[in-house]
Design an enzyme around this catalytic site. Structure first.
Site, PDB file in Angstrom:
ATOM      1  N   ARG A 142      85.449  82.644  47.822  1.00 49.43           N
ATOM      2  CA  ARG A 142      85.818  82.111  46.501  1.00 49.43           C
ATOM      3  C   ARG A 142      86.566  83.134  45.664  1.00 49.43           C
ATOM      4  O   ARG A 142      87.121  82.797  44.616  1.00 49.43           O
ATOM      5  CB  ARG A 142      84.563  81.703  45.703  1.00 49.43           C
ATOM      6  CG  ARG A 142      83.826  80.526  46.240  1.00 49.43           C
ATOM      7  CD  ARG A 142      82.563  80.299  45.447  1.00 49.43           C
ATOM      8  NE  ARG A 142      82.717  79.338  44.391  1.00 49.43           N
ATOM      9  CZ  ARG A 142      82.389  78.042  44.486  1.00 49.43           C
ATOM     10  NH1 ARG A 142      81.884  77.558  45.587  1.00 49.43           N
ATOM     11  NH2 ARG A 142      82.550  77.231  43.472  1.00 49.43           N
ATOM     12  N   TYR A 145      90.148  82.601  44.173  1.00 52.71           N
ATOM     13  CA  TYR A 145      90.317  81.796  42.946  1.00 52.71           C
ATOM     14  C   TYR A 145      89.789  82.571  41.744  1.00 52.71           C
ATOM     15  O   TYR A 145      90.466  82.707  40.724  1.00 52.71           O
ATOM     16  CB  TYR A 145      89.563  80.483  43.115  1.00 52.71           C
ATOM     17  CG  TYR A 145      89.718  79.501  41.974  1.00 52.71           C
ATOM     18  CD1 TYR A 145      90.956  78.937  41.667  1.00 52.71           C
ATOM     19  CD2 TYR A 145      88.611  79.114  41.214  1.00 52.71           C
ATOM     20  CE1 TYR A 145      91.080  78.010  40.635  1.00 52.71           C
ATOM     21  CE2 TYR A 145      88.735  78.188  40.188  1.00 52.71           C
ATOM     22  CZ  TYR A 145      89.970  77.638  39.903  1.00 52.71           C
ATOM     23  OH  TYR A 145      90.096  76.720  38.884  1.00 52.71           O
ATOM     24  N   ASP A 146      88.565  83.100  41.897  1.00 53.39           N
ATOM     25  CA  ASP A 146      87.913  83.763  40.770  1.00 53.39           C
ATOM     26  C   ASP A 146      88.742  84.961  40.294  1.00 53.39           C
ATOM     27  O   ASP A 146      88.971  85.146  39.097  1.00 53.39           O
ATOM     28  CB  ASP A 146      86.512  84.258  41.168  1.00 53.39           C
ATOM     29  CG  ASP A 146      85.614  83.127  41.683  1.00 53.39           C
ATOM     30  OD1 ASP A 146      86.116  81.993  41.840  1.00 53.39           O
ATOM     31  OD2 ASP A 146      84.428  83.382  41.936  1.00 53.39           O
ATOM     32  N   ARG A 186      85.337  68.001  45.828  1.00 51.33           N
ATOM     33  CA  ARG A 186      84.341  68.371  44.819  1.00 51.33           C
ATOM     34  C   ARG A 186      83.258  67.292  44.721  1.00 51.33           C
ATOM     35  O   ARG A 186      83.423  66.179  45.223  1.00 51.33           O
ATOM     36  CB  ARG A 186      85.021  68.635  43.476  1.00 51.33           C
ATOM     37  CG  ARG A 186      85.634  70.034  43.478  1.00 51.33           C
ATOM     38  CD  ARG A 186      86.370  70.359  42.222  1.00 51.33           C
ATOM     39  NE  ARG A 186      87.628  69.631  42.173  1.00 51.33           N
ATOM     40  CZ  ARG A 186      88.579  69.873  41.283  1.00 51.33           C
ATOM     41  NH1 ARG A 186      88.413  70.813  40.376  1.00 51.33           N
ATOM     42  NH2 ARG A 186      89.701  69.187  41.291  1.00 51.33           N
ATOM     43  N   GLY A 205      73.228  72.644  50.695  1.00 53.70           N
ATOM     44  CA  GLY A 205      71.992  73.381  50.426  1.00 53.70           C
ATOM     45  C   GLY A 205      70.882  72.395  50.111  1.00 53.70           C
ATOM     46  O   GLY A 205      70.902  71.244  50.561  1.00 53.70           O
ATOM     47  N   GLY A 207      70.321  71.277  47.147  1.00 52.41           N
ATOM     48  CA  GLY A 207      70.744  70.469  45.997  1.00 52.41           C
ATOM     49  C   GLY A 207      70.114  70.898  44.688  1.00 52.41           C
ATOM     50  O   GLY A 207      70.239  70.213  43.683  1.00 52.41           O
ATOM     51  N   THR A 210      72.739  73.838  39.998  1.00 52.27           N
ATOM     52  CA  THR A 210      73.062  72.967  38.861  1.00 52.27           C
ATOM     53  C   THR A 210      74.541  73.082  38.476  1.00 52.27           C
ATOM     54  O   THR A 210      75.195  74.098  38.718  1.00 52.27           O
ATOM     55  CB  THR A 210      72.228  73.329  37.612  1.00 52.27           C
ATOM     56  OG1 THR A 210      72.640  74.615  37.130  1.00 52.27           O
ATOM     57  CG2 THR A 210      70.745  73.333  37.924  1.00 52.27           C
ATOM     58  N   ARG A 211      75.043  72.004  37.865  1.00 48.47           N
ATOM     59  CA  ARG A 211      76.361  71.987  37.234  1.00 48.47           C
ATOM     60  C   ARG A 211      76.230  71.168  35.949  1.00 48.47           C
ATOM     61  O   ARG A 211      75.293  70.392  35.783  1.00 48.47           O
ATOM     62  CB  ARG A 211      77.416  71.337  38.145  1.00 48.47           C
ATOM     63  CG  ARG A 211      77.745  72.117  39.422  1.00 48.47           C
ATOM     64  CD  ARG A 211      78.385  73.469  39.169  1.00 48.47           C
ATOM     65  NE  ARG A 211      78.795  74.130  40.417  1.00 48.47           N
ATOM     66  CZ  ARG A 211      78.016  74.936  41.138  1.00 48.47           C
ATOM     67  NH1 ARG A 211      76.763  75.171  40.777  1.00 48.47           N
ATOM     68  NH2 ARG A 211      78.475  75.512  42.230  1.00 48.47           N
ATOM     69  N   ASP A 271      78.239  80.033  46.500  1.00 48.37           N
ATOM     70  CA  ASP A 271      78.165  78.850  45.629  1.00 48.37           C
ATOM     71  C   ASP A 271      77.268  79.183  44.424  1.00 48.37           C
ATOM     72  O   ASP A 271      76.114  79.563  44.609  1.00 48.37           O
ATOM     73  CB  ASP A 271      77.549  77.695  46.442  1.00 48.37           C
ATOM     74  CG  ASP A 271      77.764  76.332  45.824  1.00 48.37           C
ATOM     75  OD1 ASP A 271      78.642  75.604  46.306  1.00 48.37           O
ATOM     76  OD2 ASP A 271      77.041  75.994  44.874  1.00 48.37           O
TER      77      ASP A 271
END
Ligand code: UDP
Length: 311
Positions: A142, A145-146, A186, A205, A207, A210-211, A271
């Protein structure tokens, strides 16, 4: 009539932003190389004061005539995309932002960079405030992007400090709505299309990560308010209502009346375990507050996915 350039105009956010700006009386130049964007997203803008230019902003950007505002939204934004095109992701965040800033300087235009909650990485501070510097793995998958977005924030501040460009930095948290691609990867487009097809819903994973999900119209309003403000420091825009990914999957199965089952898939590397914006700055400096609940936003998004899938 004010004139704006939107890079990434054929993408999910760029297309909604272009439409919003036309509604505010702007003349809009929409630019995109169509790597992850789609002209279908902007077809309905033809005939209005909108011009589309197919161009890759990692190369020198030439726009004739005056520009009042530049909204730099060009970038792959879904984890599966930036894993597929990591070098283009790094280039658009770095070279693309440099070119867009050079154009802003030449045209004496205001400049807004679409940054991201990914600058906080897998955050050790929760919820995330703008003064948190983040926890990013620069060499993980990632990181492309980051770090591109972190670089884009840094060069934006440098153009502000050195050249006096009027710059704005928005840190966008998870956003959803119509015009996300069916194969976007996504969580919301994946779960909606799986549920509508009665296929297994793939929770990565256990689940429990959180988002916090913001409906697109709320986000666009925040972008515009920030551009029109005098706030140079970064501002989080997102909906602070936080939920686990498993709860999201369950809510989508219920909403669609699907017979899908939830299945577990490996959690992607790095993630983030939690994510929630602290929106005190947006509230106090921009008078901005999300208006659309998850139920309302998902209903509109579901209708779009039904139509796309013909279900
Ligand atoms: N996710 C998932 N199943 C999917 C797609 C995503 O469980 O089919 C998870 C993903 O691992 C992450 C969260 O949903 O924890 C949000 O992922 P998304 O790709 O929407 O955006 P991110 O916030 O990771 O950039």
């Amino acid at each position: 009539m004010p004139r704006a350039l939107v890079t990434g105009a054929a993408g999910f956010l760029g297309s909604h932003l272009s439409e919003y700006l036309l509604g505010k009386g702007f003349s809009v130049v929409g630019m995109d190389n169509l790597l992850t964007g789609d002209v279908k997203n902007i077809e309905h803008l033809t005939g209005r004061d909108f011009v589309f230019v197919k161009h890759d902003v990692t190369n020198y950007i030439s726009v004739e005539g005056p520009l009042d505002c530049i909204f730099h939204f060009a970038s792959p934004a879904s984890p599966i995309d930036y894993l597929r095109v990591p070098i283009q992701t790094l280039k658009v965040g770095s070279l693309g932002t440099h070119n867009a800033l050079g154009l802003a300087k030449a045209k004496n235009a205001r400049f807004l960079i679409a940054s991201t909650s990914e600058v906080y990485g897998d955050p050790l501070v929760h919820p995330q405030r703008e003064d948190y510097w983040g926890n990013v793995n620069p060499v993980g998958p990632r990181g492309v992007y980051d770090e591109a977005k972190r670089f884009s924030e840094a060069i934006t501040m440098a153009y502000h400090r050195v050249h006096g460009v009027q710059t704005r930095i928005i840190r966008i948290f998870n956003t959803y709505g119509p015009r996300m691609r069916v194969e976007d990867g996504r969580a919301i487009p994946a779960f909606l299309s799986q549920a509508l097809r009665n296929e297994d819903v793939t929770v990565f994973g256990d689940g429990s990560q959180t988002r916090s999900l913001c409906y697109v119209s709320d986000l666009i309003e925040g972008i515009f308010r920030l551009m029109m403000s005098e706030v140079v420091d970064p501002v989080n825009i997102g909906n602070p209502t936080e939920m686990t990914i498993r709860q999201l999957a369950e809510a989508i199965i219920k909403l669609t009346g699907s017979s899908s089952r939830i299945v577990s898939r490996p959690l992607p590397v790095d993630d983030p375990k939690v994510r929630q914006p602290d929106i005190t700055r947006a509230r106090t400096l921009l008078g901005w507050e999300p208006q659309v609940s998850l139920d309302q936003g998902l209903a509109v998004t579901l209708a779009y996915f039904r139509q796309r899938l013909g279900i």
